[in-house]
Design an enzyme around this catalytic site. Structure first.
Site, PDB file in Angstrom:
ATOM      1  N   CYS A  69       0.830  -1.210   0.000  1.00 28.84           N
ATOM      2  CA  CYS A  69       0.000   0.000   0.000  1.00 28.84           C
ATOM      3  C   CYS A  69       0.867   1.264   0.000  1.00 28.84           C
ATOM      4  CB  CYS A  69      -0.907  -0.045   1.234  1.00 28.84           C
ATOM      5  SG  CYS A  69      -1.704   1.502   1.673  1.00 28.84           S
ATOM      6  N   CYS A  72       0.237   3.628   2.954  1.00 29.96           N
ATOM      7  CA  CYS A  72       0.774   2.992   4.170  1.00 29.96           C
ATOM      8  C   CYS A  72       2.280   3.218   4.265  1.00 29.96           C
ATOM      9  CB  CYS A  72       0.490   1.490   4.164  1.00 29.96           C
ATOM     10  SG  CYS A  72      -1.260   1.058   4.148  1.00 29.96           S
TER      11      CYS A  72
END
Length: 151
Positions: A69, A72
């Site tokens: 991600c 993230c």
């Protein structure tokens, strides 16, 4: 020769100044949790599924993330900085939703990054998306630590 002596004296001053900084905050970092760790440190939902009961001894942030991600990965260094900055005042936990599907499902982590902000004597709150450091600090200071005088 005089320049070398001055250089080494300056180097020694810098080294001694950094040695006096608190070690706990330098080494504090986010803690990766498995389901077993979560049950032990945060919330044992298997034993008590009806009512939230935080098991920690200080407030916490739980980061639901994955390695692939992009947002993230952007937030990860911010969380490391916050762990170092707040040291022993809060826990910062990380849960990889690809490895811990049950925990992700339990908290409805369908969109990541997702954060669970856990104060000591209140129900947790959820935050979504790649928050900037300033937003994390505001949540930590006002919701988790209840500190009216922001850092």
């Amino acid at each position: 020769m005089k320049k070398i002596t001055i250089f080494f004296a300056a180097l020694m001053m810098i080294a001694s100044a950094s040695a006096n900084e608190p070690k706990e905050k330098e080494t504090a970092k986010p803690i990766e949790l498995s389901k077993a760790d979560f049950l032990e440190r945060v919330f044992d939902y298997e034993t008590n599924p009806e009512a939230w009961s935080y098991k920690g001894d200080k407030p916490a942030i739980v980061d639901f993330y994955t390695d692939w991600c992009g947002p993230c990965r952007i937030v990860s260094p911010v969380l490391k900085e916050l762990a170092a900055e707040y040291g022993d005042e809060i826990y910062i936990y990380k849960i990889n939703v690809d490895k811990e599907n049950e925990l992700a499902s339990l908290f409805g982590a369908r969109s990541i990054p997702m954060f669970l902000f856990i104060p000591m004597d209140e129900d947790p709150q959820i935050g979504m998306g790649a928050l900037p450091k300033k937003s994390f600090k505001e949540v930590i200071d006002t919701f988790l630590l209840k500190d009216d005088a922001l850092r």
